[in-house]
Design an enzyme around this catalytic site. Sequence first.
Site, PDB file in Angstrom:
ATOM      1  N   ARG A   1       0.861  -1.176   0.000  1.00  0.00           N
ATOM      2  CA  ARG A   1       0.000   0.000   0.000  1.00  0.00           C
ATOM      3  C   ARG A   1       0.900   1.229   0.000  1.00  0.00           C
ATOM      4  O   ARG A   1       1.908   1.255   0.735  1.00  0.00           O
ATOM      5  CB  ARG A   1      -0.881   0.015   1.253  1.00  0.00           C
ATOM      6  CG  ARG A   1      -1.965   1.069   1.230  1.00  0.00           C
ATOM      7  CD  ARG A   1      -2.710   1.171   2.535  1.00  0.00           C
ATOM      8  NE  ARG A   1      -1.978   1.984   3.515  1.00  0.00           N
ATOM      9  CZ  ARG A   1      -2.514   2.401   4.652  1.00  0.00           C
ATOM     10  NH1 ARG A   1      -3.752   2.057   4.968  1.00  0.00           N
ATOM     11  NH2 ARG A   1      -1.813   3.126   5.499  1.00  0.00           N
TER      12      ARG A   1
ATOM     13  N   TYR B   1      -3.330  11.288   6.032  1.00  0.00           N
ATOM     14  CA  TYR B   1      -3.488   9.950   6.603  1.00  0.00           C
ATOM     15  C   TYR B   1      -2.342   9.016   6.208  1.00  0.00           C
ATOM     16  O   TYR B   1      -1.844   9.075   5.072  1.00  0.00           O
ATOM     17  CB  TYR B   1      -4.826   9.322   6.127  1.00  0.00           C
ATOM     18  CG  TYR B   1      -4.790   7.852   6.344  1.00  0.00           C
ATOM     19  CD1 TYR B   1      -4.476   6.980   5.312  1.00  0.00           C
ATOM     20  CD2 TYR B   1      -4.912   7.335   7.627  1.00  0.00           C
ATOM     21  CE1 TYR B   1      -4.340   5.637   5.528  1.00  0.00           C
ATOM     22  CE2 TYR B   1      -4.773   5.983   7.859  1.00  0.00           C
ATOM     23  CZ  TYR B   1      -4.487   5.139   6.807  1.00  0.00           C
ATOM     24  OH  TYR B   1      -4.340   3.820   7.030  1.00  0.00           O
TER      25      TYR B   1
ATOM     26  N   GLU C   1      -4.423  -7.252   5.275  1.00  0.00           N
ATOM     27  CA  GLU C   1      -3.578  -6.111   5.648  1.00  0.00           C
ATOM     28  C   GLU C   1      -2.651  -6.545   6.775  1.00  0.00           C
ATOM     29  O   GLU C   1      -3.082  -7.234   7.718  1.00  0.00           O
ATOM     30  CB  GLU C   1      -4.442  -4.945   6.117  1.00  0.00           C
ATOM     31  CG  GLU C   1      -3.637  -3.734   6.561  1.00  0.00           C
ATOM     32  CD  GLU C   1      -4.520  -2.564   6.934  1.00  0.00           C
ATOM     33  OE1 GLU C   1      -5.734  -2.760   7.090  1.00  0.00           O
ATOM     34  OE2 GLU C   1      -4.005  -1.449   7.031  1.00  0.00           O
TER      35      GLU C   1
ATOM     36  N   GLU D   1     -13.626  -1.557   6.845  1.00  0.00           N
ATOM     37  CA  GLU D   1     -12.966  -1.649   8.157  1.00  0.00           C
ATOM     38  C   GLU D   1     -13.785  -0.977   9.253  1.00  0.00           C
ATOM     39  O   GLU D   1     -13.640  -1.328  10.419  1.00  0.00           O
ATOM     40  CB  GLU D   1     -11.570  -1.045   8.098  1.00  0.00           C
ATOM     41  CG  GLU D   1     -11.510   0.428   7.852  1.00  0.00           C
ATOM     42  CD  GLU D   1     -10.087   0.918   7.699  1.00  0.00           C
ATOM     43  OE1 GLU D   1      -9.317   0.324   6.925  1.00  0.00           O
ATOM     44  OE2 GLU D   1      -9.742   1.895   8.378  1.00  0.00           O
TER      45      GLU D   1
ATOM     46  N   GLU E   1      -9.095   2.039  -1.630  1.00  0.00           N
ATOM     47  CA  GLU E   1      -9.792   1.728  -0.371  1.00  0.00           C
ATOM     48  C   GLU E   1     -10.533   2.928   0.181  1.00  0.00           C
ATOM     49  O   GLU E   1     -10.039   4.047   0.142  1.00  0.00           O
ATOM     50  CB  GLU E   1      -8.769   1.250   0.651  1.00  0.00           C
ATOM     51  CG  GLU E   1      -9.328   0.942   2.009  1.00  0.00           C
ATOM     52  CD  GLU E   1      -8.248   0.531   2.981  1.00  0.00           C
ATOM     53  OE1 GLU E   1      -7.194   0.064   2.531  1.00  0.00           O
ATOM     54  OE2 GLU E   1      -8.448   0.719   4.189  1.00  0.00           O
TER      55      GLU E   1
ATOM     56  N   ASP F   1      -5.180   3.899   0.056  1.00  0.00           N
ATOM     57  CA  ASP F   1      -6.296   4.128   0.973  1.00  0.00           C
ATOM     58  C   ASP F   1      -6.687   5.609   0.949  1.00  0.00           C
ATOM     59  O   ASP F   1      -5.887   6.468   1.314  1.00  0.00           O
ATOM     60  CB  ASP F   1      -5.858   3.729   2.399  1.00  0.00           C
ATOM     61  CG  ASP F   1      -7.025   3.680   3.370  1.00  0.00           C
ATOM     62  OD1 ASP F   1      -6.844   3.134   4.474  1.00  0.00           O
ATOM     63  OD2 ASP F   1      -8.125   4.173   3.035  1.00  0.00           O
TER      64      ASP F   1
ATOM     65  N   HIS G   1      -9.286   6.802   2.560  1.00  0.00           N
ATOM     66  CA  HIS G   1      -9.699   7.012   3.952  1.00  0.00           C
ATOM     67  C   HIS G   1     -10.941   7.891   4.055  1.00  0.00           C
ATOM     68  O   HIS G   1     -10.974   8.865   4.817  1.00  0.00           O
ATOM     69  CB  HIS G   1      -8.542   7.595   4.765  1.00  0.00           C
ATOM     70  CG  HIS G   1      -8.480   7.015   6.145  1.00  0.00           C
ATOM     71  ND1 HIS G   1      -9.088   7.597   7.221  1.00  0.00           N
ATOM     72  CD2 HIS G   1      -7.902   5.885   6.610  1.00  0.00           C
ATOM     73  CE1 HIS G   1      -8.874   6.865   8.311  1.00  0.00           C
ATOM     74  NE2 HIS G   1      -8.172   5.817   7.961  1.00  0.00           N
TER      75      HIS G   1
ATOM     76  N   ARG H   1     -13.700  -5.424   3.663  1.00  0.00           N
ATOM     77  CA  ARG H   1     -12.578  -5.302   4.594  1.00  0.00           C
ATOM     78  C   ARG H   1     -12.981  -5.457   6.050  1.00  0.00           C
ATOM     79  O   ARG H   1     -12.229  -5.074   6.949  1.00  0.00           O
ATOM     80  CB  ARG H   1     -11.910  -3.932   4.398  1.00  0.00           C
ATOM     81  CG  ARG H   1     -11.140  -3.854   3.132  1.00  0.00           C
ATOM     82  CD  ARG H   1     -10.248  -2.642   2.986  1.00  0.00           C
ATOM     83  NE  ARG H   1      -9.669  -2.065   4.147  1.00  0.00           N
ATOM     84  CZ  ARG H   1      -8.610  -2.507   4.804  1.00  0.00           C
ATOM     85  NH1 ARG H   1      -8.032  -3.628   4.417  1.00  0.00           N
ATOM     86  NH2 ARG H   1      -8.129  -1.866   5.843  1.00  0.00           N
TER      87      ARG H   1
ATOM     88  N   TRP I   1     -12.320  11.952   8.590  1.00  0.00           N
ATOM     89  CA  TRP I   1     -10.872  11.730   8.778  1.00  0.00           C
ATOM     90  C   TRP I   1     -10.477  10.421   8.143  1.00  0.00           C
ATOM     91  O   TRP I   1     -11.195   9.439   8.239  1.00  0.00           O
ATOM     92  CB  TRP I   1     -10.494  11.684  10.264  1.00  0.00           C
ATOM     93  CG  TRP I   1      -9.051  11.338  10.402  1.00  0.00           C
ATOM     94  CD1 TRP I   1      -7.971  12.152  10.153  1.00  0.00           C
ATOM     95  CD2 TRP I   1      -8.503  10.051  10.717  1.00  0.00           C
ATOM     96  NE1 TRP I   1      -6.811  11.465  10.319  1.00  0.00           N
ATOM     97  CE2 TRP I   1      -7.088  10.175  10.678  1.00  0.00           C
ATOM     98  CE3 TRP I   1      -9.069   8.819  11.039  1.00  0.00           C
ATOM     99  CZ2 TRP I   1      -6.222   9.093  10.962  1.00  0.00           C
ATOM    100  CZ3 TRP I   1      -8.214   7.756  11.324  1.00  0.00           C
ATOM    101  CH2 TRP I   1      -6.835   7.920  11.292  1.00  0.00           C
TER     102      TRP I   1
HETATM  103  C1  CS2 Z   1      -6.426   2.329   8.022  1.00  0.00           C
HETATM  104  C2  CS2 Z   1      -6.245   2.277   9.497  1.00  0.00           C
HETATM  105  O1  CS2 Z   1      -5.256   0.321   8.028  1.00  0.00           O
HETATM  106  C3  CS2 Z   1      -6.041   1.017   7.404  1.00  0.00           C
HETATM  107  O2  CS2 Z   1      -6.497   0.738   6.275  1.00  0.00           O
HETATM  108  O3  CS2 Z   1      -7.633   2.769   7.553  1.00  0.00           O
HETATM  109  O4  CS2 Z   1      -4.949   2.718   9.729  1.00  0.00           O
HETATM  110  C4  CS2 Z   1      -7.203   3.115  10.320  1.00  0.00           C
HETATM  111  O5  CS2 Z   1      -6.949   4.480  10.074  1.00  0.00           O
HETATM  112  C5  CS2 Z   1      -6.988   2.801  11.786  1.00  0.00           C
HETATM  113  O6  CS2 Z   1      -7.189   1.435  11.984  1.00  0.00           O
HETATM  114  C6  CS2 Z   1      -7.919   3.610  12.662  1.00  0.00           C
HETATM  115  O7  CS2 Z   1      -7.699   3.287  14.011  1.00  0.00           O
HETATM  116 MG    MG Z   2      -8.112   1.899   5.687  1.00  0.00          MG
END
Ligand code: CS2
Ligand code: MG
Length: 404
Positions: free
Chosen positions: A148, A160, A341, A264, A238, A212, A214, A285, A404
Amino acid sequence: MTKIIAADVLVTAPGRNYVTLKVTTDEGVVGWGDATLNGRELAVAAYLREHVCPLLIGRDAHRIEDLWQYLYKGAYWRRGPVTMTAIAAVDVALWDIKGKLAGLPVYQLLGGAARDGVLVYGHASGGDVAELLDDVARYLDRGYLAVRAQSGVPGLDKTYGIPGAGQTVYEPASGARPHEDLWDTAPYLRFAPEMLGAVRERFGFGFHLLHDVHHRLSPAEAGRLGRDLEPHRLFWLEDPTPAEDQEAFRLVRQHTTTPLAVGEVFNSVWDCRQLITERLIDYIRTSVSHAGGITHLRRIFALAELYGVRTGSHGAGDLSPVSLSAALHVDLSVPNFGIQEYMGHAEPASEVFHTSYTLSQGYLHPGELPGLGVEVDEAAAANFPYDPKYLPVNRRRDGSVHDW
Ligand code: CS2
Ligand code: MG
């Protein structure tokens, strides 16, 4: 019957905060479950201590499904990240116990291995493209087959996915109050194709490249970004848009063939049913620790299999080694596995979590120990007291809050 005689919650912070559930049976067998919810750890710890652990005492540890239904339907107030993370911790701990009693690794209880190893992706990042390219090279040199890529964005102080000073593993939570970051979509939209193009330009197409977003784009912006990235052949894009708006993915899908991954932040099959049944995504995910444990995750993955959606479970550093190990047992056993991941865990996590999974040539394997193959050192855990931390909040240039 194998009676549960104790259920205890450990809150420890070896490198970052983790919440771990310990379930003990009358035969002295212990099962572990991860109950960590980044930025809301004590909410889950309290939910477990006050409303779940007392209800476990005296129950049969073998009756995993019955206990899952009891905790899910018995709560009346269904779903949500706190409830489903608490249920997940119980579920995973009971699968750990069942494996230990059977003398089998959990994946063997899930139908055995459907593959020889679990393909993982690592997290390459950099403050700028040059640093990112150096980090991608490090992952490829270490034999990773999937990487990634995240980079700082010119014009934005922070974004991020970029580890802070001294961080070996990216940890977004910081400070006893949420840090407020500035976000501006326009420079990101201009920069992301250039950044990912530079990775392909340097390293070619012989490995899987992921990115990602995000949760930060509108459907139209995500459609445009996906189209701009098509020449770079991403394995997935993602969280392009806020995940709860499942219908918005219809718009993104209309504009791009770049594969999409989301999930996630989901905690039940209901959060992703439309995304899966309308084939609006390519990878789901959802994680074992936030989506109700092994029992519920398998339901989500079974639904996904019907629609050709593959798995891509969340595996950030704020999911503990207990959670990663449970994920690997599920990953090894499901037919529609996609990728896992693997961010790793910052030290001194290994002082507390003694794991047995192994990484070789870009694949993880959970190992052959009975249960999950992870043990928790409670004495070591006591050396790392809880350290309140919050995830950041994004604000646009006009001061309004953004995802975020
Ligand atoms: C992220 C994470 O891993 C990922 O794909 O989206 O780092 C996410 O920001 C964190 O798990 C939040 O606690
Ligand atoms: Mg993520």
